[in-house]
Write a protein that holds these residues in place. Structure first.
Motif, PDB file in Angstrom:
ATOM      1  N   THR A  91       0.802  -1.217   0.000  1.00 23.76           N
ATOM      2  CA  THR A  91       0.000   0.000   0.000  1.00 23.76           C
ATOM      3  C   THR A  91       0.839   1.272   0.000  1.00 23.76           C
ATOM      4  N   ASN A  92       2.159   1.132   0.005  1.00 22.88           N
ATOM      5  CA  ASN A  92       3.025   2.312   0.018  1.00 22.88           C
ATOM      6  C   ASN A  92       3.671   2.471  -1.355  1.00 22.88           C
ATOM      7  N   TRP A  93       3.109   3.345  -2.167  1.00 22.53           N
ATOM      8  CA  TRP A  93       3.569   3.528  -3.542  1.00 22.53           C
ATOM      9  C   TRP A  93       5.011   3.989  -3.588  1.00 22.53           C
ATOM     10  N   LYS A  94       5.421   4.800  -2.632  1.00 23.45           N
ATOM     11  CA  LYS A  94       6.770   5.349  -2.643  1.00 23.45           C
ATOM     12  C   LYS A  94       7.835   4.280  -2.436  1.00 23.45           C
ATOM     13  N   GLN A  95       7.490   3.209  -1.712  1.00 23.20           N
ATOM     14  CA  GLN A  95       8.461   2.162  -1.433  1.00 23.20           C
ATOM     15  C   GLN A  95       8.530   1.095  -2.533  1.00 23.20           C
ATOM     16  N   PHE A 125      -5.014  -0.881 -19.542  1.00 21.25           N
ATOM     17  CA  PHE A 125      -3.751  -1.504 -19.141  1.00 21.25           C
ATOM     18  C   PHE A 125      -2.669  -0.451 -18.953  1.00 21.25           C
ATOM     19  N   THR A 126      -2.631   0.535 -19.848  1.00 23.98           N
ATOM     20  CA  THR A 126      -1.617   1.590 -19.750  1.00 23.98           C
ATOM     21  C   THR A 126      -1.744   2.337 -18.432  1.00 23.98           C
ATOM     22  N   TYR A 127      -2.976   2.716 -18.077  1.00 22.76           N
ATOM     23  CA  TYR A 127      -3.202   3.424 -16.813  1.00 22.76           C
ATOM     24  C   TYR A 127      -2.843   2.530 -15.629  1.00 22.76           C
ATOM     25  N   PHE A 128      -3.285   1.270 -15.681  1.00 21.54           N
ATOM     26  CA  PHE A 128      -3.071   0.341 -14.571  1.00 21.54           C
ATOM     27  C   PHE A 128      -1.585   0.102 -14.325  1.00 21.54           C
ATOM     28  N   GLY A 147       1.268   1.321 -11.439  1.00 24.06           N
ATOM     29  CA  GLY A 147       2.128   0.371 -10.729  1.00 24.06           C
ATOM     30  C   GLY A 147       3.610   0.608 -10.977  1.00 24.06           C
ATOM     31  N   LYS A 148       3.970   1.781 -11.476  1.00 23.80           N
ATOM     32  CA  LYS A 148       5.374   2.177 -11.672  1.00 23.80           C
ATOM     33  C   LYS A 148       6.089   1.284 -12.696  1.00 23.80           C
ATOM     34  N   CYS A 149       5.353   0.975 -13.763  1.00 25.26           N
ATOM     35  CA  CYS A 149       5.945   0.194 -14.855  1.00 25.26           C
ATOM     36  C   CYS A 149       6.361   1.118 -15.997  1.00 25.26           C
ATOM     37  N   ILE A 150       7.496   0.805 -16.601  1.00 19.35           N
ATOM     38  CA  ILE A 150       8.025   1.580 -17.718  1.00 19.35           C
ATOM     39  C   ILE A 150       7.924   0.734 -18.978  1.00 19.35           C
TER      40      ILE A 150
END
Length: 223
Positions: free
Chosen positions: A10-14, A31-34, A38-41
């Protein structure tokens, strides 16, 4: 990574950033938004190690962010040895403003959760439950890039002087045909390839040892 005890669910920064295949994870707006959330490149397969999104990954590393990569570049469920690694991970290590620490991670058991040929040669619609998964984390790896760069430059001079090219095994093609030099510490193409091969092989060897351990744990789980 989400399977680790105490993982940052639940901690996006970590949470760590991840290189992901554009043709799988970014095929529609949802999918792009999702996956972006989730910090995917998104990485375009076959577009090379100097594609634009790799620069985004490099900027994150330079800011001290953790980046998760899949250096084989594809899913492997055949139980064989670790494939020759793609050079993208090595290129990020070399190009980073501060040499990053590399932590090799290998897992075993996911081929039982989403088997490639589960039903009529296709994956199951949903992950299968009650399967054993083992995740093995190796020792941190650090690279002396100053020394490696000198060796790479020396190798380039020798090859240029002799006119030889290295095509054996997994050593790749070491000729020089116009790779950018300004993006990688001024190294020419031959020196860059030498450096990427050396780093990739070192990481692959570490991953292979972990792979053997992970599979042995998986076998013991079934006894």
């Amino acid at each position: 990574m989400w399977g680790f005890k105490g993982s940052p669910m639940t901690n996006w920064k970590q949470a760590r950033w991840t290189l992901t295949a554009e043709d799988i994870c970014f095929t529609n707006p949802f999918f792009t938004y999702f996956f972006r959330l989730g910090k995917c490149i998104p990485i375009t397969r076959g577009a090379g190690i100097y594609q634009t999104r790799m620069n985004e990954a490099l900027d994150l590393i330079n800011k001290g962010e953790w980046l998760h990569t899949f250096p084989e570049g594809k899913v492997s469920q055949d139980g064989g040895p670790i494939r020759r690694l793609k050079w993208g991970t090595a290129s990020l290590i070399v190009r980073a403003s501060v040499t990053p620490i590399v932590i090799p991670i290998v897992h075993s058991g996911f081929e039982q959760v989403m088997p490639e040929k589960h039903w009529f040669g296709r994956r199951p619609l949903l992950p299968l439950c009650l399967k054993n998964i083992n995740i093995v984390v190796g020792e941190p790896m650090e690279f002396d890039l100053s020394t490696l760069q000198q060796r790479a430059e020396s190798a380039s001079r020798v090859l240029r002087a002799s006119g030889d090219e290295c095509n054996g095994g997994n050593k790749g093609h070491l000729d020089s045909s116009g790779w950018p030099t300004g993006l990688c510490k001024g190294l020419d193409e031959i020196a860059q390839k030498w450096l990427f091969i050396h780093i990739s092989d070192h990481i692959r060897n570490a991953m292979q040892k972990l792979c053997v351990k992970a599979r042995s744990l998986n076998i013991n789980d079934h006894k």
